[in-house]
Design a protein around this motif. Sequence first.
Motif, PDB file in Angstrom:
ATOM      1  N   GLY A 145      19.553  56.650 -23.125  1.00 24.06           N
ATOM      2  CA  GLY A 145      19.231  57.530 -24.246  1.00 24.06           C
ATOM      3  C   GLY A 145      19.697  58.948 -23.987  1.00 24.06           C
ATOM      4  O   GLY A 145      20.078  59.311 -22.873  1.00 24.06           O
ATOM      5  N   PHE A 146      19.675  59.761 -25.046  1.00 19.28           N
ATOM      6  CA  PHE A 146      19.970  61.190 -24.904  1.00 19.28           C
ATOM      7  C   PHE A 146      18.662  61.927 -24.655  1.00 19.28           C
ATOM      8  O   PHE A 146      17.751  61.857 -25.487  1.00 19.28           O
ATOM      9  N   PRO A 147      18.532  62.633 -23.554  1.00 19.10           N
ATOM     10  CA  PRO A 147      17.286  63.349 -23.292  1.00 19.10           C
ATOM     11  C   PRO A 147      17.077  64.488 -24.280  1.00 19.10           C
ATOM     12  O   PRO A 147      18.018  64.960 -24.929  1.00 19.10           O
ATOM     13  N   VAL A 148      15.843  64.935 -24.382  1.00 18.19           N
ATOM     14  CA  VAL A 148      15.515  66.076 -25.241  1.00 18.19           C
ATOM     15  C   VAL A 148      16.380  67.276 -24.866  1.00 18.19           C
ATOM     16  O   VAL A 148      16.763  68.085 -25.718  1.00 18.19           O
ATOM     17  N   ALA A 149      16.727  67.385 -23.594  1.00 16.64           N
ATOM     18  CA  ALA A 149      17.536  68.512 -23.123  1.00 16.64           C
ATOM     19  C   ALA A 149      18.884  68.582 -23.827  1.00 16.64           C
ATOM     20  O   ALA A 149      19.461  69.666 -23.963  1.00 16.64           O
ATOM     21  N   ALA A 150      19.412  67.440 -24.296  1.00 13.80           N
ATOM     22  CA  ALA A 150      20.703  67.455 -24.996  1.00 13.80           C
ATOM     23  C   ALA A 150      20.593  68.214 -26.305  1.00 13.80           C
ATOM     24  O   ALA A 150      21.450  69.043 -26.639  1.00 13.80           O
ATOM     25  N   LEU A 151      19.539  67.944 -27.077  1.00 13.51           N
ATOM     26  CA  LEU A 151      19.341  68.637 -28.342  1.00 13.51           C
ATOM     27  C   LEU A 151      19.009  70.101 -28.111  1.00 13.51           C
ATOM     28  O   LEU A 151      19.479  70.981 -28.839  1.00 13.51           O
ATOM     29  N   ALA A 178      26.565  78.925 -17.374  1.00 13.19           N
ATOM     30  CA  ALA A 178      25.217  78.877 -16.810  1.00 13.19           C
ATOM     31  C   ALA A 178      24.521  77.541 -17.066  1.00 13.19           C
ATOM     32  O   ALA A 178      23.574  77.175 -16.358  1.00 13.19           O
ATOM     33  N   HIS A 179      24.969  76.812 -18.099  1.00 11.87           N
ATOM     34  CA  HIS A 179      24.299  75.570 -18.494  1.00 11.87           C
ATOM     35  C   HIS A 179      25.236  74.367 -18.447  1.00 11.87           C
ATOM     36  O   HIS A 179      24.923  73.313 -19.023  1.00 11.87           O
ATOM     37  N   LYS A 180      26.356  74.490 -17.743  1.00 16.63           N
ATOM     38  CA  LYS A 180      27.327  73.399 -17.696  1.00 16.63           C
ATOM     39  C   LYS A 180      26.730  72.135 -17.090  1.00 16.63           C
ATOM     40  O   LYS A 180      27.037  71.015 -17.516  1.00 16.63           O
ATOM     41  N   ALA A 181      25.852  72.292 -16.113  1.00 16.05           N
ATOM     42  CA  ALA A 181      25.219  71.124 -15.498  1.00 16.05           C
ATOM     43  C   ALA A 181      24.348  70.381 -16.500  1.00 16.05           C
ATOM     44  O   ALA A 181      24.268  69.146 -16.475  1.00 16.05           O
ATOM     45  N   TYR A 196      24.908  70.260 -19.744  1.00 23.44           N
ATOM     46  CA  TYR A 196      25.858  69.535 -20.592  1.00 23.44           C
ATOM     47  C   TYR A 196      26.311  68.242 -19.919  1.00 23.44           C
ATOM     48  O   TYR A 196      26.311  67.165 -20.531  1.00 23.44           O
ATOM     49  N   ASN A 197      26.698  68.331 -18.668  1.00 20.56           N
ATOM     50  CA  ASN A 197      27.198  67.154 -17.963  1.00 20.56           C
ATOM     51  C   ASN A 197      26.137  66.066 -17.826  1.00 20.56           C
ATOM     52  O   ASN A 197      26.421  64.877 -18.020  1.00 20.56           O
ATOM     53  N   ASP A 198      24.901  66.476 -17.510  1.00 21.45           N
ATOM     54  CA  ASP A 198      23.840  65.504 -17.241  1.00 21.45           C
ATOM     55  C   ASP A 198      23.182  64.969 -18.514  1.00 21.45           C
ATOM     56  O   ASP A 198      22.854  63.785 -18.602  1.00 21.45           O
ATOM     57  N   ALA A 199      22.977  65.845 -19.513  1.00 25.63           N
ATOM     58  CA  ALA A 199      22.193  65.467 -20.695  1.00 25.63           C
ATOM     59  C   ALA A 199      23.051  65.048 -21.882  1.00 25.63           C
ATOM     60  O   ALA A 199      22.555  64.363 -22.782  1.00 25.63           O
ATOM     61  N   VAL A 200      24.316  65.465 -21.895  1.00 20.90           N
ATOM     62  CA  VAL A 200      25.184  65.186 -23.051  1.00 20.90           C
ATOM     63  C   VAL A 200      26.350  64.272 -22.664  1.00 20.90           C
ATOM     64  O   VAL A 200      26.424  63.118 -23.107  1.00 20.90           O
ATOM     65  N   LYS A 201      27.243  64.780 -21.831  1.00 22.69           N
ATOM     66  CA  LYS A 201      28.465  64.028 -21.514  1.00 22.69           C
ATOM     67  C   LYS A 201      28.156  62.719 -20.792  1.00 22.69           C
ATOM     68  O   LYS A 201      28.721  61.672 -21.117  1.00 22.69           O
ATOM     69  N   GLY A 202      27.258  62.774 -19.820  1.00 18.24           N
ATOM     70  CA  GLY A 202      26.925  61.571 -19.064  1.00 18.24           C
ATOM     71  C   GLY A 202      26.368  60.464 -19.939  1.00 18.24           C
ATOM     72  O   GLY A 202      26.888  59.328 -19.930  1.00 18.24           O
ATOM     73  N   PRO A 203      25.324  60.738 -20.737  1.00 20.85           N
ATOM     74  CA  PRO A 203      24.799  59.697 -21.630  1.00 20.85           C
ATOM     75  C   PRO A 203      25.811  59.214 -22.673  1.00 20.85           C
ATOM     76  O   PRO A 203      25.862  58.024 -22.969  1.00 20.85           O
TER      77      PRO A 203
END
Length: 212
Positions: A7-13, A30-33, A35-42
């Motif tokens: 799923g997409f975590p709340v952090a993605a939204l 500052a927030h690239k990690a 993006y990678n963990d919560a958006v691109k990865g899922p």
Amino acid sequence: MTDGFSGFPVAALDFYDDLEVDNTKSFWEAHKAVYNDAVKGPMTALCAALEREFGAAKVFRPYRDVRFAKDKTPYKTHQGAFVRVGESTGWYVEVSPRGVRTGGGFYEASGPRLAAFREAVAHERFGPELEKVLAALERKGFEIGGDRLKTTPRGYDADHPRIELLRHRSLTAGHPLGFEPVIHTPELLDLVRADWRALRPLVEWCARHAAG
């Protein structure tokens, strides 16, 4: 976890909510990690889980092409992925501040491809076939969209029974899943798969008649 997708975590939204407010390189770095963990990865995991049935997807880059745009903000405020089955034709899934949505169809046609699409719409068999496909999608909650002429296409009568379809220069069907809690769970995979299966008749019609 379902096929590696959870799923997409709340952090993605939340990430995209904040990016709409502060669309700058400093915020991104500052927030690239996140993006990678919560958006691109899922998104990558979701596409991988769907690949066997639908084909390999392109996960779009997050950077906007601002060379000819009035809006010079550098980053897209959504993450999309697209499975191509023909020129500008295929399945789509997106996560953004408005949640998740799915879609399919063709997003651009010009010249010979647009002429072929209109010829098929006007055809006595292919045109009604498309109407039935779109009606079935609307009954399932899909929204029919696409770029359309305001005038009558050259070579067709204004009273043609499918004049509204003939005005289309692109044709898509989309289904917003929004903020439903399921988008944060592995079960989202089943919803996207079900939507893409429902969209298959439209995608295949467009691939035959509008994808060159």
